[in-house]
Design a protein around this motif. Sequence first.
Motif, mmCIF file in Angstrom:
data_model
loop_
_atom_site.group_PDB
_atom_site.id
_atom_site.type_symbol
_atom_site.label_atom_id
_atom_site.label_comp_id
_atom_site.label_asym_id
_atom_site.label_seq_id
_atom_site.Cartn_x
_atom_site.Cartn_y
_atom_site.Cartn_z
ATOM 1 N N ALA A 76 16.716 50.536 -7.640
ATOM 2 C CA ALA A 76 17.400 52.039 -7.364
ATOM 3 C C ALA A 76 19.044 52.055 -7.992
ATOM 4 N N LEU A 77 19.554 50.615 -7.650
ATOM 5 C CA LEU A 77 21.044 50.601 -8.157
ATOM 6 C C LEU A 77 21.089 50.689 -9.460
ATOM 7 N N LYS A 78 20.029 50.145 -10.185
ATOM 8 C CA LYS A 78 20.214 50.117 -11.527
ATOM 9 C C LYS A 78 20.349 51.389 -12.245
ATOM 10 N N VAL A 79 19.237 52.533 -11.342
ATOM 11 C CA VAL A 79 19.227 53.953 -11.828
ATOM 12 C C VAL A 79 20.502 54.509 -11.756
ATOM 13 N N ALA A 80 21.208 54.441 -10.407
ATOM 14 C CA ALA A 80 22.555 54.917 -9.984
ATOM 15 C C ALA A 80 23.634 54.591 -11.148
ATOM 16 N N ARG A 81 23.650 53.315 -11.626
ATOM 17 C CA ARG A 81 24.484 52.756 -12.357
ATOM 18 C C ARG A 81 24.569 53.388 -13.850
ATOM 19 N N ARG A 82 23.332 53.665 -14.165
ATOM 20 C CA ARG A 82 23.318 54.522 -15.505
ATOM 21 C C ARG A 82 23.969 55.776 -15.439
ATOM 22 N N ASN A 83 24.274 56.326 -14.193
ATOM 23 C CA ASN A 83 24.988 57.561 -14.179
ATOM 24 C C ASN A 83 26.602 57.352 -13.601
ATOM 25 N N ILE A 84 27.005 56.235 -13.252
ATOM 26 C CA ILE A 84 28.343 55.882 -13.180
ATOM 27 C C ILE A 84 28.676 54.932 -13.760
ATOM 28 N N ARG A 85 29.725 54.910 -14.782
ATOM 29 C CA ARG A 85 30.144 53.972 -15.727
ATOM 30 C C ARG A 85 31.561 53.902 -15.458
ATOM 31 N N MET A 86 32.033 52.655 -15.710
ATOM 32 C CA MET A 86 33.419 52.227 -15.831
ATOM 33 C C MET A 86 34.201 52.178 -17.173
ATOM 34 N N ILE A 87 35.347 52.319 -17.477
ATOM 35 C CA ILE A 87 36.241 51.947 -18.459
ATOM 36 C C ILE A 87 37.382 51.239 -17.861
ATOM 37 N N TYR A 88 37.482 50.166 -18.478
ATOM 38 C CA TYR A 88 38.601 49.154 -18.165
ATOM 39 C C TYR A 88 39.845 49.361 -18.611
ATOM 40 N N GLN A 89 40.853 48.935 -18.106
ATOM 41 C CA GLN A 89 42.416 48.705 -18.667
ATOM 42 C C GLN A 89 42.649 48.330 -20.117
ATOM 43 N N ILE B 80 36.041 53.212 -28.497
ATOM 44 C CA ILE B 80 34.870 52.392 -28.581
ATOM 45 C C ILE B 80 34.387 52.060 -27.106
ATOM 46 N N ALA B 81 35.480 51.849 -26.181
ATOM 47 C CA ALA B 81 34.903 51.534 -24.902
ATOM 48 C C ALA B 81 34.634 52.700 -24.207
ATOM 49 N N ILE B 82 35.189 53.808 -24.557
ATOM 50 C CA ILE B 82 34.417 55.045 -23.980
ATOM 51 C C ILE B 82 33.232 55.376 -24.543
ATOM 52 N N ALA B 83 32.928 55.113 -25.799
ATOM 53 C CA ALA B 83 31.806 55.725 -26.418
ATOM 54 C C ALA B 83 30.600 54.628 -25.532
ATOM 55 N N ARG B 84 30.994 53.198 -25.413
ATOM 56 C CA ARG B 84 30.008 52.559 -24.842
ATOM 57 C C ARG B 84 29.739 52.999 -23.338
ATOM 58 N N ALA B 85 30.772 53.276 -22.816
ATOM 59 C CA ALA B 85 30.793 54.094 -21.285
ATOM 60 C C ALA B 85 29.847 55.370 -21.042
ATOM 61 N N LEU B 86 29.730 56.212 -22.437
ATOM 62 C CA LEU B 86 29.241 57.293 -22.435
ATOM 63 C C LEU B 86 27.730 57.142 -22.944
ATOM 64 N N SER B 87 27.433 55.960 -23.433
ATOM 65 C CA SER B 87 26.058 55.795 -24.135
ATOM 66 C C SER B 87 24.853 56.225 -23.377
ATOM 67 N N LEU B 88 24.855 56.104 -21.927
ATOM 68 C CA LEU B 88 23.725 56.403 -21.244
ATOM 69 C C LEU B 88 23.786 57.688 -20.572
ATOM 70 N N SER B 89 24.472 58.544 -21.281
ATOM 71 C CA SER B 89 24.937 59.934 -20.565
ATOM 72 C C SER B 89 25.285 59.964 -19.027
ATOM 73 N N PRO B 90 26.274 59.106 -18.540
ATOM 74 C CA PRO B 90 26.393 59.199 -17.318
ATOM 75 C C PRO B 90 27.002 60.749 -16.671
ATOM 76 N N LYS B 91 26.838 60.709 -15.359
ATOM 77 C CA LYS B 91 27.508 61.918 -14.643
ATOM 78 C C LYS B 91 28.781 61.762 -14.494
ATOM 79 N N VAL B 92 29.228 60.395 -14.046
ATOM 80 C CA VAL B 92 30.440 60.017 -13.584
ATOM 81 C C VAL B 92 31.190 58.929 -14.281
ATOM 82 N N VAL B 93 32.386 59.031 -14.529
ATOM 83 C CA VAL B 93 33.236 57.698 -15.359
ATOM 84 C C VAL B 93 34.321 57.542 -14.395
ATOM 85 N N ILE B 94 34.320 56.114 -14.291
ATOM 86 C CA ILE B 94 35.535 55.677 -13.556
ATOM 87 C C ILE B 94 36.414 55.036 -14.630
#
Length: 364
Positions: free
Chosen positions: A106-119, A184-198
């Motif tokens: 279930a966490l794997k499914v949630a993580r598709r929707n919450i992605r991170m972009i790092y510094q 490029i990092a943003i494109a990777r974070a958006l690849s799974l069409s998340p709802k939330v980006v941190i």
Amino acid sequence: MTAPNIPLGNAGNRSERAIISVRNLVKYFPIEAGFLRRQVGLVKAVDGVSFDLVEGETLALVGESGCGKTTTSRCVIQAIRPTSGQVLFQMDGTPAVDLTQIDKKALKVARRNIRMIYQDPYSSLNPRMTLLQIIGEPLVINRAVKGRAELEERVAELLRMVRLDPGAMNRYPHAFSGGQRQRIAIARALSLSPKVVIADEAVSALDVSVQAQILNLLKELQKELGLTYLFVAHNLAVVKYEADRVAVMYAGKIVETAETEALYISPKHPYTEALLSAAPNPDPDTRNRPRIVLTGDVADAGNLPSGCAFHPRCQYAQDRCRRETPELVNIATAGEPAHLSACHFAKELELVGIDVAVREVSNG
Ligand SMILES: Nc1ncnc2c1ncn2[C@@H]1O[C@H](COP(=O)(O)OP(=O)(O)OP(=O)(O)O)[C@@H](O)[C@H]1O
Ligand code: SF4
Ligand SMILES: [Mg+2]
């Protein structure tokens, strides 16, 4: 124990629905010493943090180095498990799930929707992988595409989304500048069409001119895709253009939360006032006021001061501040958007903010 409901304030034309509700989040790290590595203390990195992230908004989490911003973000996405507390995640009409309690699947499914972009866009991208591999990796791992043609099509679409040339998908990260790498990092974070980006200090490592371009891109993508952002920064100047609401953190706790303009114009916590005093101020009426210099170091999370952790650095501190820890409470007048402060004297003190005219101009 259930935490009190956090008032959301006026979310304008955004939905008032909290997509993520963090309740009493705590993360302590043990301090170990000696040959037998006995526990001799605790680093209280996050110490009772609660906030709501409203669908479609940008909430900024701001504070000096070491105050617990990254630990909070990592606990939200469950990259590290919190010591206690809840992270409630609610998507499109489904019941809220507590990410701290659900199983791996279930966490794997949630993580598709919450992605991170790092510094750091230099270390966060594998130098031996092409853009196709970097951006496509989450799609392949999550079996979100069928076959090479569909993968290339999706990666091309993502590259266009972040305003990069899809023809570059077979190149390696070293061929790109810092700003391009962050795209490029943003494109990777958006690849799974998340709802939330941190976004954890997503522009801090970039030149100021490049920072503005990435901030604008993030804003445009938010509008286009209906994203919700948790935007972590140590600098109030950066979040002014980006955030709908700001939560200021000090020593593992949120000390003030308000809509961005209210927080800038009329801060209700002495720590926020001091942070604003260090930020560029366009207001001629208050521009020349004496700067508040914060003396002493940021509170040590392994040895926090008693009472209000900010008291050794606070110019308004009284005896009570050394004894009693202030609660984070809503001090807005009835009918006004929520404005929370964790200061015993939040209502009495006349704190000085800065003008936010620049924000309005820049928003056109
Ligand atoms: N794995 C860990 N083990 C022990 N202490 C840790 C660990 N991770 C973080 N800390 C401590 O927790 C506190 C909060 O750290 P955190 O990285 O969350 O702060 P931050 O606000 O993100 O700071 P920065 O602005 O420098 O990124 C600090 O005192 C830090 O040293
Ligand atoms: S509670 Fe006291 S020490 Fe803490 S911010 Fe308020 S005045 Fe300062
Ligand atoms: Mg950090």
